[in-house]
Design a protein around this motif. Structure first.
Motif, short mmCIF file in Angstrom:
data_model
loop_
_atom_site.label_atom_id
_atom_site.label_comp_id
_atom_site.label_asym_id
_atom_site.label_seq_id
_atom_site.Cartn_x
_atom_site.Cartn_y
_atom_site.Cartn_z
N ASN A 146 55.34 39.28 26.60
CA ASN A 146 56.72 39.18 25.62
C ASN A 146 56.90 39.84 24.30
O ASN A 146 56.34 40.50 24.34
CB ASN A 146 56.17 37.81 25.13
CG ASN A 146 55.58 36.57 26.35
OD1 ASN A 146 55.78 36.46 27.40
ND2 ASN A 146 54.76 36.16 26.34
N GLY A 147 58.33 39.83 24.82
CA GLY A 147 59.30 41.37 23.84
C GLY A 147 60.10 39.76 22.68
O GLY A 147 60.40 38.72 23.50
N SER A 148 61.11 40.45 21.99
CA SER A 148 61.09 39.75 21.39
C SER A 148 62.43 40.66 20.60
O SER A 148 62.49 41.27 19.91
CB SER A 148 61.30 38.61 20.01
OG SER A 148 61.87 37.99 19.20
N TYR A 149 64.10 40.62 21.07
CA TYR A 149 64.76 41.37 21.03
C TYR A 149 65.57 41.15 18.97
O TYR A 149 66.66 40.35 19.50
CB TYR A 149 66.12 41.29 21.55
CG TYR A 149 66.48 43.26 21.13
CD1 TYR A 149 66.99 44.35 21.61
CD2 TYR A 149 67.91 42.27 20.43
CE1 TYR A 149 67.47 45.67 21.35
CE2 TYR A 149 68.66 43.65 20.20
CZ TYR A 149 68.61 45.27 21.00
OH TYR A 149 69.18 46.15 20.44
N LYS A 184 55.25 49.76 16.29
CA LYS A 184 57.31 49.49 15.69
C LYS A 184 57.79 50.20 15.31
O LYS A 184 57.37 51.39 14.69
CB LYS A 184 57.42 48.08 14.73
CG LYS A 184 56.40 46.76 15.46
CD LYS A 184 56.65 45.69 14.56
CE LYS A 184 56.71 44.17 14.48
NZ LYS A 184 56.48 43.48 14.65
N THR A 215 60.21 39.06 28.63
CA THR A 215 59.32 39.58 29.48
C THR A 215 59.58 40.29 30.03
O THR A 215 60.34 40.73 31.02
CB THR A 215 58.80 37.79 30.51
OG1 THR A 215 59.54 38.00 31.30
CG2 THR A 215 58.24 36.69 29.82
N LEU A 240 50.60 47.44 19.79
CA LEU A 240 51.60 47.85 19.59
C LEU A 240 52.17 48.61 18.58
O LEU A 240 51.70 48.50 17.47
CB LEU A 240 52.63 46.11 19.36
CG LEU A 240 53.90 46.04 18.45
CD1 LEU A 240 54.88 46.28 20.90
CD2 LEU A 240 54.07 44.49 18.74
N THR A 289 54.32 49.82 23.34
CA THR A 289 52.79 48.94 23.53
C THR A 289 52.33 49.77 25.12
O THR A 289 52.91 50.65 25.36
CB THR A 289 53.37 47.85 23.85
OG1 THR A 289 52.90 46.74 23.75
CG2 THR A 289 54.63 47.15 24.92
N ASN A 327 61.04 50.23 24.86
CA ASN A 327 60.61 49.87 24.76
C ASN A 327 59.60 50.26 25.56
O ASN A 327 59.46 50.02 27.06
CB ASN A 327 60.60 48.01 25.53
CG ASN A 327 59.20 47.47 25.18
OD1 ASN A 327 57.94 48.07 24.55
ND2 ASN A 327 59.13 45.90 24.70
N THR A 336 60.56 50.46 20.62
CA THR A 336 58.57 50.12 20.15
C THR A 336 58.06 50.74 21.08
O THR A 336 58.33 51.23 22.34
CB THR A 336 58.45 48.36 20.51
OG1 THR A 336 58.96 47.79 21.45
CG2 THR A 336 59.42 47.72 19.52
#
Length: 398
Positions: free
Chosen positions: A339-342, A82, A303, A80, A47, A115, A45
């Motif tokens: 905030n991120g999410s894997y 992706k 985070t 962001l 950002t 990221n 990603t």
């Protein structure tokens, strides 16, 4: 007879239990050697934070990643992208009423999730129009933008235009615009000097083909010490060259003989020192080594920070304040927590375990000149890895 029957029943019971235990052992899996699942490497990603020069996030800014791929910033200036593939990209940030900012991003082909972070601080597109006359002098001025809390860095730029300085008609106007980076005029690779432009201005006209009959006095208000140290240059024929100027107290006055870009340059040393910091996950370990049933694992929340943190407290002199602005313009004018999410999305059999970890680059950045300095922390790219294992500590990883 009774004792014989009782002894026989007892023997049958022992035999039955023995066969039952043997049968159970034959059916149970070997939990010591379970093959752990393999977690697919998540896509990269990109950002970052797009701000004004004052450090406030810009809502609705457009960020372009190569050709035909763009994102819009949220209320905090965060964007962001992706699924960013390996390669080299041209980046551009733009917003209404702001000057655009460009950059280059190279994404390496590595076997871990990246990221990536890219930030930009956009200057306001300020244009002060000054009407000119053949019979009377005129003047106009603009003031540079600064990071919030760093108002000492403001520089007043004033143009004093003599009567008859411009071929006049009723609609001719001289335009004054602040200039923050020499790269806004010429690419860094084409710079003729290693010096840094602290501040500058663009003189232009609202009509093409108009020339100056008399030089315009373009003055920059600094402080007495700094005014005598800077070198004044004009962008001409594809390079920055020395321009005629003089110093009066705290003012640097340029004899602008043509419509062009003018800047005040000083030798500034920039440094960057890299370190890393562990990424904080909401949960980083799923242990099913000795569980009783399969365990589903969905996503891992974490985070991280984007942007640059620069201290603006206690800066009393003009040069230190301007060095702070240089850092903000190069690396970003503010920092924010994101905030991120894997996506993990696997099932852990009994006898297996999963762990996730990540690090974020942190760059200590500084700018120094004439014994003064400014420093900050630039938050860089994040890399994340997932590992799975069994009781024998062997596993599939990503």
């Amino acid at each position: 007879m009774y004792n014989f029957v009782r002894r026989g029943a007892y023997m049958l019971l022992i035999a039955g239990l023995t066969m039952g235990v043997a049968g159970c052992s034959d059916d149970d899996p070997d939990y010591d050697h379970v093959t752990p699942p393999v977690v697919e490497v998540a896509s990269n990603t990109l950002t970052g934070v797009i701000t004004s020069l004052n450090g406030e996030g810009i809502s609705g800014a457009k960020v372009s990643l190569g050709e035909g791929n763009s994102a819009t910033t949220d209320a905090n200036g965060v964007y962001l992208f992706k699924d960013v593939k390996a390669g080299t990209y041209q980046l551009k940030a733009e917003a209404e009423g702001k000057l655009s900012h460009t950059g280059t991003l190279t994404v390496a082909d590595v076997k871990k999730t990246q990221n990536l972070v890219w930030n930009a601080a956009l200057a306001s597109d300020v244009k002060k129009e000054v009407s000119v006359s053949a019979d009377a002098p005129s003047e106009g001025k603009v003031e540079t933008e600064t990071l919030k809390g760093n108002e000492e860095a403001k520089v007043e730029v004033k143009a004093e235009i003599a009567a008859g300085a411009v071929d006049t008609d009723a609609d001719v106007k001289v335009i004054i615009s602040p200039l923050y980076k020499e790269e806004d005029v010429v690419a860094r690779a084409a710079r003729a000097t290693d010096e840094t432009m602290l501040v500058g201005a663009v003189l232009s006209c609202n009509k093409e083909g108009v020339s100056l009959k008399k030089a315009i006095e373009l003055s920059f208000e600094l402080d007495t010490e700094l005014a005598g140290k800077v070198e004044v240059k004009q962008y001409k024929n594809g390079e920055w060259v020395k321009a005629d100027s003089r110093v009066e107290d705290s003012h640097v006055i340029v004899a602008a003989s043509e419509f062009a870009s003018y800047g005040l340059f000083l030798g500034v040393e920039f440094s960057e020192k890299k370190s890393t910091k562990a990424v904080e996950f909401e949960q980083s370990k799923w242990d099913n080594l000795y569980g009783s049933k399969d365990m589903s694992v969905g996503e891992a929340a974490y985070t991280y920070k984007a942007g640059t943190e620069i201290s603006t407290e206690g800066n009393a002199d003009k040069l230190t304040a301007l060095l702070i602005e240089e850092l903000a313009q190069r690396f970003g004018a503010t920092a924010t927590t994101l905030n991120g999410s894997y996506p993990i999305n696997v099932t852990l059999p009994v006898g297996t375990m999963l762990e996730i970890s990540g690090v974020q680059e942190e760059w200590g950045v500084s700018a120094s000149a004439l014994g003064k300095s400014a420093s900050g922390t630039r938050h860089g790219n994040v890399s994340i890895e997932v590992a799975t294992s069994n009781r024998e500590h062997t596993g599939g990883g990503e």
